[in-house]
Design a protein around this motif. Structure first.
Motif, PDB file in Angstrom:
ATOM      1  N   ARG A   1      21.483  46.574  32.584  1.00 13.23           N
ATOM      2  CA  ARG A   1      20.880  45.960  34.369  1.00 13.23           C
ATOM      3  C   ARG A   1      20.109  47.251  34.185  1.00 13.23           C
ATOM      4  N   VAL A   2      18.367  46.354  34.262  1.00 15.51           N
ATOM      5  CA  VAL A   2      17.527  47.802  34.167  1.00 15.51           C
ATOM      6  C   VAL A   2      16.514  47.732  35.003  1.00 15.51           C
ATOM      7  N   GLY A   3      15.943  48.919  36.112  1.00 15.18           N
ATOM      8  CA  GLY A   3      14.748  48.812  37.182  1.00 15.18           C
ATOM      9  C   GLY A   3      14.357  49.827  37.190  1.00 15.18           C
ATOM     10  N   PRO A   4      14.288  50.383  38.772  1.00 10.77           N
ATOM     11  CA  PRO A   4      13.243  50.937  39.081  1.00 10.77           C
ATOM     12  C   PRO A   4      14.422  52.156  39.631  1.00 10.77           C
ATOM     13  N   ILE A   5      14.928  53.912  39.865  1.00 13.57           N
ATOM     14  CA  ILE A   5      15.346  54.334  40.106  1.00 13.57           C
ATOM     15  C   ILE A   5      15.312  54.311  41.520  1.00 13.57           C
ATOM     16  N   LYS A   6      17.055  53.927  42.148  1.00 14.81           N
ATOM     17  CA  LYS A   6      17.400  54.091  43.216  1.00 14.81           C
ATOM     18  C   LYS A   6      17.093  55.428  44.166  1.00 14.81           C
ATOM     19  N   PRO A   7      16.326  55.725  45.060  1.00  8.27           N
ATOM     20  CA  PRO A   7      16.653  56.697  46.078  1.00  8.27           C
ATOM     21  C   PRO A   7      17.346  57.426  45.966  1.00  8.27           C
TER      22      PRO A   7
ATOM     23  N   LEU B   1      26.294  64.875  34.418  1.00 13.94           N
ATOM     24  CA  LEU B   1      25.701  65.792  33.742  1.00 13.94           C
ATOM     25  C   LEU B   1      26.911  66.229  32.641  1.00 13.94           C
ATOM     26  N   GLN B   2      26.261  66.656  31.561  1.00 14.40           N
ATOM     27  CA  GLN B   2      27.473  67.181  30.097  1.00 14.40           C
ATOM     28  C   GLN B   2      29.111  67.720  31.360  1.00 14.40           C
ATOM     29  N   ASN B   3      28.679  69.016  31.910  1.00 17.00           N
ATOM     30  CA  ASN B   3      29.956  70.008  32.225  1.00 17.00           C
ATOM     31  C   ASN B   3      30.412  69.157  33.700  1.00 17.00           C
ATOM     32  N   GLY B   4      30.295  67.926  33.422  1.00 20.11           N
ATOM     33  CA  GLY B   4      31.421  66.918  34.211  1.00 20.11           C
ATOM     34  C   GLY B   4      30.990  67.290  36.069  1.00 20.11           C
ATOM     35  N   ASN B   5      29.844  67.788  36.209  1.00 12.16           N
ATOM     36  CA  ASN B   5      28.976  67.649  37.791  1.00 12.16           C
ATOM     37  C   ASN B   5      27.778  66.503  38.003  1.00 12.16           C
ATOM     38  N   HIS B   6      27.345  66.573  39.206  1.00 12.46           N
ATOM     39  CA  HIS B   6      26.683  65.589  39.391  1.00 12.46           C
ATOM     40  C   HIS B   6      25.463  66.538  39.986  1.00 12.46           C
ATOM     41  N   THR B   7      23.772  66.028  39.974  1.00  8.76           N
ATOM     42  CA  THR B   7      22.831  66.972  40.190  1.00  8.76           C
ATOM     43  C   THR B   7      21.794  64.732  40.653  1.00  8.76           C
ATOM     44  N   LYS B   8      21.267  65.720  41.117  1.00  9.09           N
ATOM     45  CA  LYS B   8      20.174  64.417  42.317  1.00  9.09           C
ATOM     46  C   LYS B   8      18.750  64.239  40.863  1.00  9.09           C
ATOM     47  N   SER B   9      19.454  62.626  41.190  1.00  3.37           N
ATOM     48  CA  SER B   9      17.664  62.433  40.254  1.00  3.37           C
ATOM     49  C   SER B   9      16.690  63.011  40.742  1.00  3.37           C
ATOM     50  N   LYS B  10      16.239  63.702  41.555  1.00  7.02           N
ATOM     51  CA  LYS B  10      14.481  63.876  42.133  1.00  7.02           C
ATOM     52  C   LYS B  10      14.697  65.150  41.096  1.00  7.02           C
ATOM     53  N   LYS B  11      15.530  65.921  41.177  1.00 13.09           N
ATOM     54  CA  LYS B  11      15.932  67.286  40.159  1.00 13.09           C
ATOM     55  C   LYS B  11      15.430  67.098  39.137  1.00 13.09           C
TER      56      LYS B  11
ATOM     57  N   ASN C   1      26.917  50.424  37.592  1.00 17.56           N
ATOM     58  CA  ASN C   1      26.783  50.866  38.849  1.00 17.56           C
ATOM     59  C   ASN C   1      25.932  52.497  38.412  1.00 17.56           C
ATOM     60  N   LYS C   2      26.446  53.403  37.108  1.00 17.53           N
ATOM     61  CA  LYS C   2      26.074  53.912  36.602  1.00 17.53           C
ATOM     62  C   LYS C   2      25.215  53.988  35.948  1.00 17.53           C
ATOM     63  N   VAL C   3      24.019  55.216  35.914  1.00 18.36           N
ATOM     64  CA  VAL C   3      23.094  54.947  35.283  1.00 18.36           C
ATOM     65  C   VAL C   3      22.695  56.709  33.683  1.00 18.36           C
ATOM     66  N   VAL C   4      22.535  55.358  33.085  1.00 20.40           N
ATOM     67  CA  VAL C   4      22.421  56.194  31.630  1.00 20.40           C
ATOM     68  C   VAL C   4      21.468  56.646  30.842  1.00 20.40           C
ATOM     69  N   PHE C   5      20.089  56.351  31.507  1.00 23.55           N
ATOM     70  CA  PHE C   5      18.860  56.354  30.877  1.00 23.55           C
ATOM     71  C   PHE C   5      18.091  56.547  31.568  1.00 23.55           C
ATOM     72  N   ILE C   6      17.091  57.302  32.509  1.00 24.64           N
ATOM     73  CA  ILE C   6      15.349  57.262  32.725  1.00 24.64           C
ATOM     74  C   ILE C   6      14.285  57.846  31.978  1.00 24.64           C
ATOM     75  N   GLU C   7      13.064  56.757  31.580  1.00 27.71           N
ATOM     76  CA  GLU C   7      12.612  57.770  30.817  1.00 27.71           C
ATOM     77  C   GLU C   7      11.458  58.691  31.191  1.00 27.71           C
ATOM     78  N   ARG C   8      11.868  59.135  30.295  1.00 25.83           N
ATOM     79  CA  ARG C   8      11.027  60.577  30.160  1.00 25.83           C
ATOM     80  C   ARG C   8      11.904  61.526  31.191  1.00 25.83           C
ATOM     81  N   THR C   9      12.977  61.213  31.305  1.00 26.29           N
ATOM     82  CA  THR C   9      13.732  61.974  32.526  1.00 26.29           C
ATOM     83  C   THR C   9      15.248  62.437  32.201  1.00 26.29           C
TER      84      THR C   9
END
Length: 418
Positions: free
Chosen positions: A347-353, A359-369, A391-399
């Protein structure tokens, strides 16, 4: 009265060319057509008279009759078209008529492989235009919109009579016994242009008979300064097309320019990209600064919707064409790559707020960061292509691209069709 010197002065070859002349049936355009006819045999070029009946006056058929009679007598090809009355707008009819007329002329050029499109604007028209634009905007570029050599929809537009007075063209028609039609609406005071023509310009000419030549000199000087500015701006780093909706440029690229010069740079850029003259506020365009970048855009499109895509099949997102593949495609433009579980459909689409990214270390970060780190402002973030597996984001263009890699995952390549 000679006209071939205009082509020589501007280094415009005539021999073997195809010239399309906008002919209204009035004294100016028929004088231009006849001046070209006088040298047609000498330079062996093709001459076409293009006439559009705007259907704005009851006597408009007389114009076509006069033009057809002249062209038949001189064996000149003529093309006639009518602006359907059902296309006449309730307001802004003058601008709409101008737009329809130029589209018609461009079509005639395309259909006949025309080299030059010519109009019969003369010195008095030039003076009127300068005063009109001075009153409405005061923008020197708008005041200089009538140029001897220009472009319309990528085609060469010529105005070889800018150095000629209206009275000289009338005398030429009289001497050559050329019939023409007078537009009676020109005598009315219903438009600002006509008010200037009837009342202001006669006063100016009374004060200085050379006011027309001054207008021509002003136009030539502004053209020279514009050319110098264009060359100066062209030496600077140019904005890149970004996400198919905006242009992005590093703020440091314009660091040596004063505030007024930066504004002029963007005005110049808008003119070349959109062919629109804008004031220092950039009219309907938005210019923002974010994290070391300028972003310029016009009206943004509707937000893209989420959709399922198949591997190896093209899909559309925000009016751009993409291809998701599991193998390299040398002929395509690579946008990015990522790893994910092997899926038949993604599935492709816009990012959800509020989306969080792994992250590589297993932690998460907000997409806005991540967006902030990539210097992408909030208003443009929904237009970045986001790829989901489940439900997992695997790619965001340029981000962002998936950073958790395991042995059972597949490498994906994202391409844009350009």
């Amino acid at each position: 009265m000679q006209i071939d010197h205009f082509f020589k002065e501007n280094h415009l070859p005539l021999t073997g060319k195809t010239l399309v002349v906008a002919v209204s049936g009035g004294p100016d355009s028929l004088a231009l057509l006849d001046l070209l006819y006088q040298i047609k045999k000498r330079y062996q070029f093709k001459l076409i008279a293009a006439h559009l009946d705007h259907k704005l006056r009851s006597d408009s058929l007389e114009e076509e009759r006069v033009i057809s009679a002249y062209c038949k007598d001189k064996n000149i090809q003529s093309v006639n078209e009518i602006w359907p009355q059902n296309l006449h707008p309730a307001t802004g009819i003058e601008a709409a008529a101008r737009k329809y007329r130029y589209n018609f002329l461009v079509n005639v050029m395309q259909q006949n492989q025309g080299d030059y499109l010519l109009t019969a604007h003369h010195m008095d028209d030039l003076l009127e235009n300068i005063l009109l634009k001075f009153i409405r905007s005061g923008n020197p570029n708008e005041m200089n919109s009538l140029r001897a050599v220009g472009k319309v929809q990528g085609m060469t537009l010529l105005r070889p009579l800018l150095s000629k007075k209206k009275e000289d063209l009338l005398l030429y028609d009289q001497k050559r016994q050329i019939s023409y039609v007078i537009d009676k609406t020109n005598y009315e005071d219903d438009t600002l242009r006509n008010k200037l023509r009837h009342h202001v310009i006669p006063l100016l000419k009374k004060e200085n008979k050379q006011v027309g030549q001054n207008a021509l000199r002003f136009s030539e000087e502004v053209s020279l300064l514009t050319t110098i500015a264009n060359k100066s701006f062209a030496r600077l780093q140019q904005p890149e097309f970004f996400l198919g909706i905006a242009y992005r440029l590093e703020i440091s690229a314009l660091a040596d320019l004063a505030i007024e010069e930066k504004t002029a740079f963007w005005q110049n850029f808008i003119w070349h990209k959109w062919h629109e003259r804008v004031n220092k506020n950039l009219a309907n365009f938005t210019l923002i600064e974010y994290q070391g970048f300028f972003y310029l855009f016009n009206k943004l499109p509707a937000l893209p919707i989420s959709q399922k895509v198949s591997i190896g099949q093209e899909f559309s997102f925000n009016n751009r064409r993409f291809l998701l593949s599991i193998k390299p495609e040398k002929s395509q433009k690579l946008i990015g790559q990522f790893v994910a579980e092997n899926q038949k459909q993604i599935r492709v689409g816009p990012i959800k707020p509020g989306t969080k990214l792994l992250l590589q270390n297993g932690n998460h970060t907000k997409s806005k960061k991540k967006f902030a780190q990539s210097s992408i402002p909030n208003i443009l973030r929904p237009y970045c292509l986001t790829i989901y597996v489940g439900n997992k984001v695997v790619f965001i263009e340029r981000t962002y691209s998936n950073q958790m890699i395991s042995s059972n995952e597949t490498n994906y390549f994202l391409y844009e069709d350009i």
